[in-house]
Write a protein that holds these residues in place. Structure first.
Motif, short mmCIF file in Angstrom:
data_model
loop_
_atom_site.label_atom_id
_atom_site.label_comp_id
_atom_site.label_asym_id
_atom_site.label_seq_id
_atom_site.Cartn_x
_atom_site.Cartn_y
_atom_site.Cartn_z
N ASP A 116 0.82 -1.22 0.00
CA ASP A 116 0.00 0.00 0.00
C ASP A 116 0.85 1.26 0.00
OD1 ASP A 116 -2.47 -1.36 0.12
OD2 ASP A 116 -2.10 -1.79 2.24
N CYS A 117 1.96 1.23 0.73
CA CYS A 117 2.86 2.38 0.66
C CYS A 117 4.29 1.94 0.98
CB CYS A 117 2.41 3.51 1.58
SG CYS A 117 2.21 3.01 3.26
N THR A 118 5.22 2.83 0.70
CA THR A 118 6.65 2.47 0.78
C THR A 118 7.42 3.54 1.54
OG1 THR A 118 6.60 1.32 -1.34
CG2 THR A 118 8.74 2.08 -0.59
N LEU A 119 8.29 3.06 2.41
CA LEU A 119 9.28 3.94 3.04
C LEU A 119 10.63 3.51 2.47
CD1 LEU A 119 10.10 6.03 5.18
CD2 LEU A 119 10.07 4.20 6.88
N LEU A 120 11.29 4.41 1.78
CA LEU A 120 12.56 4.04 1.13
C LEU A 120 13.75 4.25 2.05
CD1 LEU A 120 12.44 5.49 -2.51
CD2 LEU A 120 12.40 3.08 -1.84
#
Ligand code: M6R
Length: 367
Positions: A143-147
């Motif tokens: 659903d979402c990404t933390l790089l």
């Protein structure tokens, strides 16, 4: 490859101050942590109803996940479970829309972790990818990404991605606590300040430990077995150190919770066997010292790693290495440096292909 580094692994170990600086940049602000990539989406909303968090990852990423668990539990007071991706697929606790599943993967392509992501989605869980590779399959499907911003990691052994993953998990913990307005603000402030100093502390650690580790690797070049012991977060780091040393130096390295040695493993301690004793956690320092005395009494060759200022350890071990003092949750990042260097120099002195260890691949796209 820059000419002054013989291998990618060594370059990537030395890249760590910059990798951490880039991972933390613009996210640490005087008012706390900002993670707009999470704020934009529903994550901030999903947070309000969370009842548990599952961190799912393989290998070194799994070890970073265990450190993340300690931070998340501390600041959020929510239960956090860490699973190997290959196990999670078949065995997991009850999942639903109130369980956040965090997929931790440097490459974002590990097949086991991708399957775990599918499993989490099947149960309707919100999913968050933490990866070093923008546009990777896991990042696109979560659903979402933390790089993490460690830059490309080319050596098979993960080094700068590991420490950047821990830093990202610290940011996530602080951000979640802010969003939920929970936890002790003073404690959060201490962690924030330590994160600000982290790249410099890593730089100092490289300088403080490099030469001594190079020499130690030569000293143990004929040893087939090595033990790493520690308590609490030091034990979690011992797991990672052992994996790195197995992978690159092909030494049978094993990690033990220091207090568990007497329940069986002590039988393997013979005169001269190298033991790395990690003693960076003040809370359990005295107990770790007692365990070190037990292995010393069996004539093991003990190298202790501790914080500057903890002078007591030097009296108990054959050799001591000091690293800077920082927040307990960040000590595993600093103490990882000498262990990565040990894996590298032991592999090199034994003539192994340190960047491409036998039987392994950088990205494991089969289950
Ligand atoms: O790309 P990933 O983080 O998903 O990879 C997971 C493991 O395969 C990886 O961390 C492996 O354990 C490393 N080679 C260890 O150094």
């Amino acid at each position: 490859l820059q000419h002054d580094y013989e291998h990618y692994m060594l370059k990537e170990i030395f890249d760590q101050p910059k990798a951490l600086e880039d991972t933390l940049a613009n996210r640490l602000t005087p008012d706390g942590v900002q993670l707009p990539e999470l704020e934009k989406v529903w994550m901030a909303e999903a947070l309000q109803t969370l009842r548990r968090i599952d961190i799912v990852a393989s290998g070194t990423s799994n070890h970073a996940g265990i450190i993340g668990k300690k931070a998340l539990e501390k600041v959020l007071g929510l239960p956090v479970e860490v699973s190997y991706s290959s196990e999670f697929i078949h065995e997991h606790a009850r999942l639903d829309e109130k369980a956040l599943v965090i997929l931790l993967s440097q490459s974002g392509e590990t097949a086991d972790t991708l399957s775990a992501l599918r499993e989490a989605k099947k149960w309707g869980c919100p999913t968050l990818a933490i990866t070093n590779t923008a546009g990777s399959t896991i990042s696109r499907k979560a659903d979402c990404t933390l790089l993490t911003k460690a830059g490309p990691e080319l050596a098979v052994a993960s080094t700068k991605a590991y420490t950047s993953q821990i830093a990202a998990l610290m940011l996530l913990s602080l951000w979640m606590a802010q969003e939920l307005e929970t936890g002790d603000e003073e404690q959060r402030e201490k962690l924030l300040m330590a994160l600000n100093r982290l790249p410099r502390d890593v730089d100092s650690t490289l300088v403080m430990t490099h030469d001594a580790i190079d020499q130690f690797a030569q000293l143990i070049d004929d040893q087939e077995h090595l033990f790493l012991i520690g308590r609490g977060l030091d034990y979690v780091l011992a797991l990672e150190g052992a994996l790195k040393i197995q992978e690159v130096a092909y030494i049978h390295a094993d990690a033990y919770a220091a207090g568990e040695m007497k329940h069986g493993t002590m039988a393997l301690i013979t005169p001269g066997v190298p033991v790395i004793a990690l003693a960076t956690q003040q809370r359990v320092f005295d107990k770790t010292i007692s365990n070190i005395k037990e292995v010393k009494a069996r004539d093991a060759f003990v190298v202790g790693i501790t914080r500057v200022g903890d002078d007591l350890l030097a009296e108990e071990v054959d050799e001591v290495m000091y690293i800077p003092d920082t927040h307990p949750l960040l000590m595993p990042i600093l103490a990882a440096i000498p262990l990565q260097l040990l894996a590298y120099y032991s592999g090199k002195v034994r003539g192994h292909a340190v960047d491409r260890p036998r039987n392994l691949a950088k990205s494991l796209t089969v289950e």
